[in-house]
Each structure stands twice: as C-alpha cells, then as structure tokens.
Design an enzyme around this catalytic site. Structure first.
Site, PDB file in Angstrom:
ATOM      1  N   HIS A  53       4.809 -34.822   4.790  1.00  0.00           N
ATOM      2  CA  HIS A  53       5.804 -33.751   4.738  1.00  0.00           C
ATOM      3  C   HIS A  53       6.770 -33.971   5.905  1.00  0.00           C
ATOM      4  O   HIS A  53       6.509 -34.793   6.790  1.00  0.00           O
ATOM      5  CB  HIS A  53       5.098 -32.398   4.878  1.00  0.00           C
ATOM      6  CG  HIS A  53       4.526 -31.863   3.596  1.00  0.00           C
ATOM      7  ND1 HIS A  53       4.014 -30.586   3.472  1.00  0.00           N
ATOM      8  CD2 HIS A  53       4.402 -32.423   2.367  1.00  0.00           C
ATOM      9  CE1 HIS A  53       3.599 -30.390   2.238  1.00  0.00           C
ATOM     10  NE2 HIS A  53       3.813 -31.483   1.539  1.00  0.00           N
ATOM     11  N   GLU A  55       7.573 -32.246   8.597  1.00  0.00           N
ATOM     12  CA  GLU A  55       7.045 -32.006   9.947  1.00  0.00           C
ATOM     13  C   GLU A  55       6.041 -33.096  10.330  1.00  0.00           C
ATOM     14  O   GLU A  55       5.994 -33.530  11.490  1.00  0.00           O
ATOM     15  CB  GLU A  55       6.355 -30.636  10.007  1.00  0.00           C
ATOM     16  CG  GLU A  55       7.257 -29.448   9.673  1.00  0.00           C
ATOM     17  CD  GLU A  55       7.217 -29.081   8.188  1.00  0.00           C
ATOM     18  OE1 GLU A  55       7.217 -29.996   7.326  1.00  0.00           O
ATOM     19  OE2 GLU A  55       7.190 -27.883   7.886  1.00  0.00           O
ATOM     20  N   SER A  80       9.959 -23.298   5.725  1.00  0.00           N
ATOM     21  CA  SER A  80       8.740 -22.663   6.238  1.00  0.00           C
ATOM     22  C   SER A  80       7.545 -23.615   6.101  1.00  0.00           C
ATOM     23  O   SER A  80       7.277 -24.134   5.021  1.00  0.00           O
ATOM     24  CB  SER A  80       8.494 -21.384   5.431  1.00  0.00           C
ATOM     25  OG  SER A  80       7.379 -20.678   5.904  1.00  0.00           O
ATOM     26  N   CYS A  82       4.144 -25.442   5.489  1.00  0.00           N
ATOM     27  CA  CYS A  82       2.977 -25.275   4.617  1.00  0.00           C
ATOM     28  C   CYS A  82       1.694 -25.250   5.453  1.00  0.00           C
ATOM     29  O   CYS A  82       1.715 -25.521   6.656  1.00  0.00           O
ATOM     30  CB  CYS A  82       2.930 -26.421   3.611  1.00  0.00           C
ATOM     31  SG  CYS A  82       2.131 -27.910   4.276  1.00  0.00           S
TER      32      CYS A  82
END
Lengths: 148, 148
Positions: A53, A55, A80, A82
């Site tokens: 992902h 991040e 936002s 996960c």
C-alpha cells in the site's frame, strides 16, 4: 513550522504517479525534521503486491530506521490508512498521521487515536476526486485492495 | 481435519531458514483447504526490509488473492503477530491465526479476537527457544524489528 499542505501535495504526486503506471492512486510521504525521508505509492498492480500500500511503500523506501527516528516523523497519506498501514504506523510509533481524505474509505483512525497517535484530516478535494474516479472505474481492483 | 502441529512445523522450518540466512527467526505459512499457498520468513536483514515480517512475507508470496480465498485461510506464525501483521490479517479477513508462542513477544492478539478472528496459541518450545536465543544474542536487531 509544519507545512501539511506542501507535504500532502507530495503524497498526491505519488498517487498520480501510481495512476499513470496503471495502479491504484494512493500515495504517501514520511517527513522527518522537515525533510521527506521516504515516499511511495500503492504498487498492487505494478508489483503484484498485496502489502505495498502507499504507506507501506513509503516506509519500505525510507529504509531501516531506529525507533528514535520514527518517533519524530509525520506520515502523510492521501487516503485514510487501512488496518495494515495503521498497524505499521503503530508498530514503529510514528506519532502523527496527516490524512488527505476519509470520505471514500475510512481506515483505522479511531485505533490510531486510541494508541495515542494524532491524526489530522485534510479533506483534500484532489484526494477525494482521485479516489472517486478510480473506484467508479475499477471497483473490483479497489475491493481487492481493501480485502472486500 | 486440521493439523496445526504439522503446519506450525512448516512455519518453524521457515524461521530456521531465516536464521541460517543471518536473519530474524520468525516464519509463517498460509493454509487454504489443507494446502500451503504461501510461506515466508522475516527478511529485515536479508532484504533491508522494514515491512517483510514473517507473516507479511508469506502474504506477499501467496500473491494477489480474492477476499473469498483469504476468508477460508488459516495463517500460522511462529511468534505472536505484531500490530502490522495483525493489521494485514484483519485487512484481508483471515479468520484464524495459529501462534507458535507469545512468551517472548505479545502482539495484537486481543485486537484480533475483538475483530472476530480466532487465535490458537500452541506454546511451542521450539518457537520459544529460537526466539529466546536470538533475542539474547542480538537484542538491538530485535528491538529494531519491533520498533523499540
């Protein structure tokens, strides 16, 4: 001085790079002492990855750091975070998360807050429109990315 | 029929492989319908990775799967899963986690349970001794791996 707008825009640049590669448009940067030390974007499509992902990619690209550095960082993400990415943020003790938007997906913000991590929601219209367009165009890919 | 002992031993084999590579001895396998579909071990040292914990490596090696497959899987790990790995398990909705031990490190088991995920603790002496020896020999590396 913190400049959340500036660094969030860097995360948006990452998201756009991901989109231009045929990927999911979510980007992230990690900032330490006013400098970006890691940046990345979702690479599910590009690398066939289920863990990269945005991040996570930024964390990986920042490299191996000591806990004392993480504890002075802020992570910026266009969406936002996960449960996986929030878990990584909690593991490494990053104290602040600046979130582009949580309208198209609400991650583990409550858990982050309960863990003593500050979250700042930017409600950025570019982040929202990137995800709204992507989700409407590729709902199956999006569901795969969030385990649905 | 489930054979937790057998699959946990496969995870231990992964942990030992990691150790023989100079890495942190934590391993994991993911089982679907009685077959291992992903296996891996911690690769912090080997790949300079901050996200490739054992469970993450197994998830990555299993490849891109649909939610319906994850929801029929059991993940085996030699050590109680940290917040990042627990978050990944929650993201993908893996319903069962078999844990070698939680004596040397207690991860997010409570959060997993609160998320409706079953955890089975094996209290395996091989898992405990692998980690006890490693932590006593390389405490700095271990602390890096758990963000401390």
């Amino acid at each position: 001085m913190e400049n959340h707008e500036y660094f969030l825009n860097e995360a948006i640049e990452e998201a756009k790079k991901g989109l231009s590669e045929g990927g999911i448009p979510i980007g992230s940067v990690i900032v330490h002492n006013g400098k970006i030390i890691g940046r990345g974007h979702n690479r599910r499509v590009q690398k066939g990855s289920v863990i990269l992902h945005g991040e996570m990619d930024a964390l990986e690209n920042a490299g191996r750091l000591s806990a004392s550095v993480y504890r002075e960082c802020t992570i910026y993400t266009t969406l936002s975070p996960c449960p996986m990415c929030s878990g990584a943020i909690r593991l490494y003790g990053i104290p602040k998360v600046v979130i582009g938007e949580n309208k198209t997906f609400l991650g583990d913000e409550k858990l982050l807050n309960e863990s003593g991590i500050e979250t700042i929601l930017m409600n950025n219209s570019n982040c929202i429109s990137l995800m709204e367009k992507f989700i409407s165009e590729k709902p199956t890919l999006w569901n795969e990315d969030i385990g649905e």
